[in-house]
Design a protein around this motif. Sequence first.
Motif, short mmCIF file in Angstrom:
data_model
loop_
_atom_site.label_atom_id
_atom_site.label_comp_id
_atom_site.label_asym_id
_atom_site.label_seq_id
_atom_site.Cartn_x
_atom_site.Cartn_y
_atom_site.Cartn_z
N SER A 231 6.69 31.83 -23.62
CA SER A 231 6.11 30.70 -22.89
C SER A 231 6.49 29.36 -23.51
O SER A 231 6.64 29.23 -24.72
CB SER A 231 4.58 30.83 -22.87
N ASN A 232 6.63 28.37 -22.63
CA ASN A 232 6.77 26.98 -23.06
C ASN A 232 7.87 26.73 -24.08
O ASN A 232 7.66 26.01 -25.06
CB ASN A 232 5.43 26.48 -23.63
N ASP B 230 5.11 28.43 -17.12
CA ASP B 230 6.31 27.87 -17.75
C ASP B 230 6.77 28.86 -18.81
O ASP B 230 6.09 29.06 -19.81
CB ASP B 230 6.01 26.51 -18.38
N THR C 98 10.89 26.92 -14.94
CA THR C 98 10.53 25.67 -14.28
C THR C 98 11.70 25.00 -13.57
O THR C 98 11.53 24.44 -12.49
CB THR C 98 9.95 24.67 -15.30
#
Length: 130
Positions: free
Chosen positions: A100-101, A31, A54
Amino acid sequence: EVQFVESGGGLVQAGGSLRLSCVVSEYPFPDFSIGWFRQAPGKEREGVACIRSTDGSLGIEDSVKGRFTISNDNAKNTVYLQMNSLKPEDTARYYCAVVSNVTPSEFLNMGRLGYAFEYWGHGTQVTVSS
């Protein structure tokens, strides 16, 4: 270590176009958001555009909406930034980055909030003359 090969920068007159490309060696997270930030001398980093892995959701900075478009080619591990109707205030070094994320909105605000991008390349210079 994630490596980036950025290209496509240059000198262009106001109103012109450039297309930046960024080839990424690997995507280190399931992700992530990948995109571009820019930095002009004496100014803070500014998120420009990004794509989330995603769901493909996009983030575009308000000052470039309607002029810049981000896209990617997953088969080539490449992300593009098409820049049209360039203005002198777009002059900056443009960096490809992966975080990330984060949502696209969070990616765009990282510079303002003083957060570091996790991985980024050496950048490519864009200079727009008036």
